[in-house]
Scaffold this motif. Structure first.
Motif, mmCIF file in Angstrom:
data_model
loop_
_atom_site.group_PDB
_atom_site.id
_atom_site.type_symbol
_atom_site.label_atom_id
_atom_site.label_comp_id
_atom_site.label_asym_id
_atom_site.label_seq_id
_atom_site.Cartn_x
_atom_site.Cartn_y
_atom_site.Cartn_z
ATOM 1 N N ILE A 32 11.722 -15.417 -10.098
ATOM 2 C CA ILE A 32 10.408 -14.944 -9.230
ATOM 3 C C ILE A 32 10.072 -13.471 -9.601
ATOM 4 N N GLU A 33 9.153 -13.007 -10.033
ATOM 5 C CA GLU A 33 9.000 -11.797 -10.372
ATOM 6 C C GLU A 33 8.166 -10.836 -9.382
ATOM 7 N N LEU A 34 8.568 -9.498 -9.020
ATOM 8 C CA LEU A 34 8.132 -8.771 -8.024
ATOM 9 C C LEU A 34 7.524 -7.608 -8.612
ATOM 10 N N THR A 35 6.221 -7.334 -8.113
ATOM 11 C CA THR A 35 5.659 -6.159 -8.266
ATOM 12 C C THR A 35 5.373 -5.239 -7.021
ATOM 13 N N VAL A 36 5.815 -3.933 -7.323
ATOM 14 C CA VAL A 36 5.808 -3.005 -6.159
ATOM 15 C C VAL A 36 5.258 -1.737 -6.721
ATOM 16 N N ALA A 37 4.221 -1.260 -6.062
ATOM 17 C CA ALA A 37 3.647 0.170 -6.474
ATOM 18 C C ALA A 37 3.357 0.904 -5.577
ATOM 19 N N HIS A 38 3.381 2.419 -5.546
ATOM 20 C CA HIS A 38 2.977 3.234 -4.458
ATOM 21 C C HIS A 38 1.394 3.373 -4.658
ATOM 22 N N VAL A 39 0.614 3.057 -3.437
ATOM 23 C CA VAL A 39 -0.838 3.227 -3.465
ATOM 24 C C VAL A 39 -1.190 4.388 -2.822
ATOM 25 N N GLY A 40 -0.533 4.845 -1.955
ATOM 26 C CA GLY A 40 -0.726 5.974 -1.051
ATOM 27 C C GLY A 40 -1.539 5.503 0.499
ATOM 28 N N PHE A 41 -2.286 4.802 0.393
ATOM 29 C CA PHE A 41 -2.908 4.281 1.589
ATOM 30 C C PHE A 41 -3.540 2.706 1.110
ATOM 31 N N GLY A 42 -3.701 1.903 2.039
ATOM 32 C CA GLY A 42 -4.467 0.693 1.750
ATOM 33 C C GLY A 42 -3.602 -0.348 1.269
ATOM 34 N N GLY A 43 -2.261 -0.211 1.059
ATOM 35 C CA GLY A 43 -1.244 -1.281 0.671
ATOM 36 C C GLY A 43 -1.156 -2.091 1.551
ATOM 37 N N ASN A 44 -0.231 -3.216 1.428
ATOM 38 C CA ASN A 44 0.122 -4.188 2.308
ATOM 39 C C ASN A 44 1.641 -4.129 2.756
ATOM 40 N N ALA A 45 2.316 -3.117 2.493
ATOM 41 C CA ALA A 45 3.621 -2.699 2.927
ATOM 42 C C ALA A 45 3.716 -1.323 3.116
ATOM 43 N N GLY A 46 4.895 -0.927 3.831
ATOM 44 C CA GLY A 46 5.537 0.385 4.071
ATOM 45 C C GLY A 46 4.457 1.433 4.447
ATOM 46 N N ARG A 47 3.940 0.748 5.723
ATOM 47 C CA ARG A 47 2.875 1.597 6.619
ATOM 48 C C ARG A 47 1.581 1.824 5.675
ATOM 49 N N GLY A 48 1.477 0.920 4.766
ATOM 50 C CA GLY A 48 0.080 0.966 3.911
ATOM 51 C C GLY A 48 0.290 1.832 2.764
ATOM 52 N N HIS A 49 1.519 2.589 2.516
ATOM 53 C CA HIS A 49 1.653 3.373 1.543
ATOM 54 C C HIS A 49 2.191 2.564 0.193
ATOM 55 N N TYR A 50 2.567 1.341 0.142
ATOM 56 C CA TYR A 50 3.021 0.268 -1.020
ATOM 57 C C TYR A 50 1.999 -0.796 -0.984
ATOM 58 N N PHE A 51 2.032 -1.349 -2.214
ATOM 59 C CA PHE A 51 1.377 -2.581 -2.429
ATOM 60 C C PHE A 51 2.696 -3.488 -3.226
ATOM 61 N N TYR A 52 2.741 -5.013 -2.901
ATOM 62 C CA TYR A 52 3.723 -5.590 -3.388
ATOM 63 C C TYR A 52 3.007 -7.115 -3.570
ATOM 64 N N SER A 136 10.431 8.535 -2.464
ATOM 65 C CA SER A 136 9.577 8.568 -1.302
ATOM 66 C C SER A 136 9.511 10.063 -0.391
ATOM 67 N N ASN A 137 8.365 10.469 -0.125
ATOM 68 C CA ASN A 137 8.349 11.590 0.636
ATOM 69 C C ASN A 137 7.938 11.487 2.029
ATOM 70 N N TYR A 138 8.106 9.994 2.250
ATOM 71 C CA TYR A 138 7.621 9.492 3.780
ATOM 72 C C TYR A 138 8.629 9.412 4.624
ATOM 73 N N ASN A 139 8.628 10.182 5.518
ATOM 74 C CA ASN A 139 9.633 10.264 6.865
ATOM 75 C C ASN A 139 9.599 8.956 7.538
ATOM 76 N N ASP A 140 8.757 8.145 7.469
ATOM 77 C CA ASP A 140 8.319 6.958 8.366
ATOM 78 C C ASP A 140 8.619 5.563 7.533
ATOM 79 N N VAL A 141 9.162 5.856 6.293
ATOM 80 C CA VAL A 141 9.308 4.431 5.300
ATOM 81 C C VAL A 141 10.431 4.740 4.467
ATOM 82 N N GLU A 142 11.605 4.088 5.140
ATOM 83 C CA GLU A 142 12.865 4.217 4.474
ATOM 84 C C GLU A 142 12.924 3.005 3.411
ATOM 85 N N LEU A 143 12.664 1.665 4.011
ATOM 86 C CA LEU A 143 12.643 0.736 2.994
ATOM 87 C C LEU A 143 11.119 -0.184 3.132
#
Length: 172
Positions: A32-52, A136-143
């Motif tokens: 099962i392949e996983l795609t993860v990307a930093h998008v800054g805002f509007g994502g579906n994970a990591g308080r909207g900073h990431y998309f997977y 990551s530079n985000y204090n609110d997103v560790e994982l």
């Protein structure tokens, strides 16, 4: 006086068999392949900073018997991301602990992880693949929590009770 044979009986060595691994070929591997990307805002994970996303996005295992589930990053996923762990809601003892694929160059290589699925019970199991962004530079997103959809639906022989052989049909 005859010398006693000190070799252990075969039954004893059979009990100490090695655990199966994803590399021994004993069980099939379902990737099962996983795609993860930093998008800054509007994502579906990591308080909207990431998309997977996962491919395939929903997986059901119907072939009875054990198999390995392999979660691996797609080739386009940047090296800044690593898989740290996989958590499950498995209440029926179907999923084994995560097994990471160590690299010869880097023992902390975390681009793929394997889980052994016994697949003997029909059940919905929730998974969370925990990913870390090393830059990551985000204090609110560790994982970053990425949750694939997985279900066990082994095709069990009708009328068979666990531990019993299936009943033979009567000719008549």
């Amino acid at each position: 006086m005859a010398k006693k044979d000190s070799a252990k009986p075969a039954a004893v060595s059979d009990k100490k068999r090695k655990r199966p691994t994803p590399w021994d070929g004993q069980y099939p591997v379902r990737k099962i392949e996983l795609t993860v990307a930093h998008v800054g805002f509007g994502g579906n994970a990591g308080r909207g900073h990431y998309f997977y996303s996962f491919a395939p996005d929903v997986v059901t295992f119907q072939q009875p018997g054990g198999l390995w589930i392999e979660y691996a990053f797609e080739a386009q996923v940047l090296d800044r991301f690593e898989i740290r762990n996989v958590l499950t809601s498995d209440a029926k003892d179907q999923i084994g602990p995560p097994v990471f694929d160590p690299s010869e160059k880097d023992p902390d290589y975390r681009r793929r992880v394997y889980l052994f699925n016994r697949n003997t019970e029909s059940t919905l199991i929730f998974f969370t693949v925990l990913v870390r962004d090393k830059l990551s530079n985000y204090n609110d997103v560790e994982l970053i929590s990425c949750d694939p959809q997985v279900g066990n639906d082994p095709q069990i022989v009708p009328g068979a009770i666990e531990g019993e052989k299936p009943k033979k049909s009567k000719k008549g």
